[in-house]
Enzyme design. Sequence first.
Site, PDB file in Angstrom:
ATOM      1  N   GLU A   1       0.814  -1.219   0.000  1.00 32.07           N
ATOM      2  CA  GLU A   1       0.000   0.000   0.000  1.00 32.07           C
ATOM      3  C   GLU A   1       0.849   1.271   0.000  1.00 32.07           C
ATOM      4  O   GLU A   1       0.495   2.256  -0.645  1.00 32.07           O
ATOM      5  CB  GLU A   1      -0.982  -0.008   1.174  1.00 32.07           C
ATOM      6  N   ILE A   2       1.977   1.251   0.688  1.00 28.85           N
ATOM      7  CA  ILE A   2       2.868   2.418   0.657  1.00 28.85           C
ATOM      8  C   ILE A   2       3.448   2.588  -0.744  1.00 28.85           C
ATOM      9  O   ILE A   2       3.580   3.711  -1.233  1.00 28.85           O
ATOM     10  CB  ILE A   2       3.950   2.315   1.751  1.00 28.85           C
TER      11      ILE A   2
END
Length: 167
Positions: free
Chosen positions: A134-135
């Site tokens: 997700e980052i």
Amino acid sequence: MPARPLVMFPDPRLRRRADPVEVFDEALKDLAQDLMDTVVAAPAIGLAACHIGVFQRLVAIRLADDALMRLYVNPRILWTSPEVKVEREGSVSMPGISEEVERPARIGLAWSTLTGAEEQGEADGFLAVVLQHEIDQLEGIFWLDRLSRLKRERAIKRYEKQRRAAP
């Protein structure tokens, strides 16, 4: 708040870097609720706000249907372990396609809460993989970018074939 529509591959917005959250207000809390509702509706394990077309650094993660939803505002990786973990990854923005991706097995990270309080912690195993995934999305790095060129091209061809066959 309602679940929001997803940005679908190959939309170029999936390659856009998200902006840092600077204002911790009701609008951010509303966005967080929409993101959490979308995680449940998708269903997904994790979502970056980019997946719903909002380019702010916000991530929601729920590892299991009955698990607590975790929110990370402006998450950033501080360190990674030399040990690696291989997990099958995919994206709600590219349903039906997954491949094995190698990532560090443990990470240290910092993030803010919805109120702006700074937090730090460590994650390992599957949570570490999901956070890195997700980052990456917040950085404009779609999960396919972590594959070899050959695997990436094959995954895209499978996805296009699947989309053509859908009613």
